[in-house]
Design a protein around this motif. Structure first.
Motif, PDB file in Angstrom:
ATOM      1  N   LEU A 251       0.825  -1.201   0.000  1.00 54.65           N
ATOM      2  CA  LEU A 251       0.000   0.000   0.000  1.00 54.65           C
ATOM      3  C   LEU A 251       0.861   1.253   0.000  1.00 54.65           C
ATOM      4  N   ALA A 252       1.940   1.244   0.787  1.00 58.29           N
ATOM      5  CA  ALA A 252       2.835   2.400   0.819  1.00 58.29           C
ATOM      6  C   ALA A 252       3.476   2.634  -0.550  1.00 58.29           C
ATOM      7  N   LEU A 253       3.932   1.567  -1.194  1.00 64.23           N
ATOM      8  CA  LEU A 253       4.532   1.706  -2.519  1.00 64.23           C
ATOM      9  C   LEU A 253       3.501   2.189  -3.544  1.00 64.23           C
ATOM     10  N   ALA A 254       2.292   1.664  -3.461  1.00 61.24           N
ATOM     11  CA  ALA A 254       1.241   2.080  -4.391  1.00 61.24           C
ATOM     12  C   ALA A 254       0.904   3.559  -4.205  1.00 61.24           C
ATOM     13  N   MET A 255       0.839   4.025  -2.951  1.00 61.13           N
ATOM     14  CA  MET A 255       0.570   5.437  -2.706  1.00 61.13           C
ATOM     15  C   MET A 255       1.694   6.311  -3.242  1.00 61.13           C
ATOM     16  N   ASP A 256       2.940   5.857  -3.092  1.00 63.22           N
ATOM     17  CA  ASP A 256       4.067   6.607  -3.663  1.00 63.22           C
ATOM     18  C   ASP A 256       3.897   6.754  -5.171  1.00 63.22           C
ATOM     19  N   ARG A 257       3.591   5.634  -5.850  1.00 65.25           N
ATOM     20  CA  ARG A 257       3.425   5.691  -7.304  1.00 65.25           C
ATOM     21  C   ARG A 257       2.271   6.608  -7.693  1.00 65.25           C
ATOM     22  N   ARG A 258       1.172   6.498  -6.979  1.00 61.70           N
ATOM     23  CA  ARG A 258      -0.007   7.281  -7.342  1.00 61.70           C
ATOM     24  C   ARG A 258       0.200   8.764  -7.104  1.00 61.70           C
ATOM     25  N   VAL A 259       0.838   9.116  -5.981  1.00 65.52           N
ATOM     26  CA  VAL A 259       1.076  10.533  -5.689  1.00 65.52           C
ATOM     27  C   VAL A 259       2.017  11.137  -6.716  1.00 65.52           C
ATOM     28  N   ARG A 260       3.066  10.400  -7.104  1.00 67.47           N
ATOM     29  CA  ARG A 260       3.974  10.916  -8.135  1.00 67.47           C
ATOM     30  C   ARG A 260       3.232  11.147  -9.447  1.00 67.47           C
ATOM     31  N   ALA A 261       2.369  10.205  -9.820  1.00 69.70           N
ATOM     32  CA  ALA A 261       1.615  10.356 -11.067  1.00 69.70           C
ATOM     33  C   ALA A 261       0.685  11.566 -11.002  1.00 69.70           C
TER      34      ALA A 261
END
Length: 303
Positions: free
Chosen positions: A250-260
């Motif tokens: 979840l933390a990695l997914a949030m990182d990817r989504r916030v960057r996008a």
């Protein structure tokens, strides 16, 4: 007569009483519950508790005058009954198991199912329920406690009505929902997000339990007492591993989504094409990516 103490492990609002007496030797006394307190701690109604008692699914309580006192054994028995019902057992079948256990028939299998200490029976979640008056609920969600939102919360199992109060299933979920609404997100949207998260969480739970069934209990159709002990140990070890995997992903997914999202906000004037790629700049006098115009309107080198 009895001192009220704070209850742990998900029991509601300090429901347990600690028994004291002349034999007190300095150790923690066993917790005891009145009827309504036991029902709250087990997550059932008083009516259901009395029904179980009438069906002899519970051993008799300790009597002190007209007061019935229950202990941790009764609470664990109620949690076991709930777990067996969730696994498809009928009340009649559960009654037979209890009868077999108490009379010594099939003691191994029945005792394992009704041992009351098993990780399979105890809940993974250690959430603390919260009792709220209507005024408390309105204070958490100003102008958001509508009939539609209440119906959704009841359907999700986040809240239950107990007399004049509302019981929220989790202090942490209540705090998170309150914070999100405080940020300006409507409660209806928070509840819908909770519904979607529930679906994904169920899928993740299916994934991990299927891994255990497929790779560690291949071909096992009926759990023996030894299988139950082994499964209990496996699930106990799986709990922190599953939580760790979900937390990291979840933390990695949030990182990817916030960057996008940040990248998309940095180019607000660049409309995207159908595939998410920036549209090409239009040619003079033509559509983007279309045929080049012909004739004198197009300047030519040296012309």
């Amino acid at each position: 007569m009895a001192d009220r103490t704070s209850a742990d492990n998900g029991r509601a609002d300090g429901a347990a009483h600690a028994r004291t007496g002349p034999e007190d030797d300095g150790t923690d006394p066993p917790a005891e519950y009145r009827t309504a307190e036991l029902a709250r701690a087990a997550g059932i109604t008083v009516r259901t508790l009395r029904f179980y008692r009438e069906r002899r699914l519970l051993p008799p309580p300790r009597r002190e005058g007209r007061i019935a006192w229950y202990n941790e054994h009764h609470l664990n028995r109620l949690r076991t009954i709930s777990a067996l019902l969730a696994r498809g057992h009928t009340l009649g079948g559960i009654a037979d198991l209890i009868d077999a256990f108490e009379k010594g028939r099939d003691a191994g299998g029945a005792a394992e199912l009704l041992g009351l200490e098993s990780t399979l029976v105890s809940p993974w979640s250690q959430e603390t329920p919260v009792r709220l008056t209507p005024e408390d609920l309105a204070a958490h969600f100003p102008d958001e406690v509508t009939s539609d939102n209440l119906a959704t919360a009841l359907d999700l199992g986040y809240v239950a009505v107990d007399g004049d109060e509302v019981v929220h299933v989790s202090r942490r979920l209540l705090d998170a929902s309150t914070a999100l609404v405080g940020e300006g997100i409507p409660l209806g949207a928070v509840l819908e997000a909770g519904r979607v998260v529930r679906e994904h969480a169920d899928a993740v739970a299916d994934l991990f339990t299927n891994l255990v069934r497929a790779h560690l209990f291949t071909g096992v159709r009926e759990l023996s007492p030894d299988d139950l002990r082994r499964l209990s140990d496996v699930m106990d070890r799986l709990r922190p591993l599953a939580e760790q995997v979900v937390d990291v992903e979840l933390a990695l997914a949030m990182d990817r989504r916030v960057r996008a999202e940040l990248e998309s906000w940095s180019r607000p004037d660049e409309p995207d094409g159908p595939d998410g790629e920036p549209r090409p700049e239009p040619e003079p006098g033509g559509e983007p990516g279309g045929p080049r115009p012909t004739g004198r309107s197009r300047s030519r080198p040296g012309g």
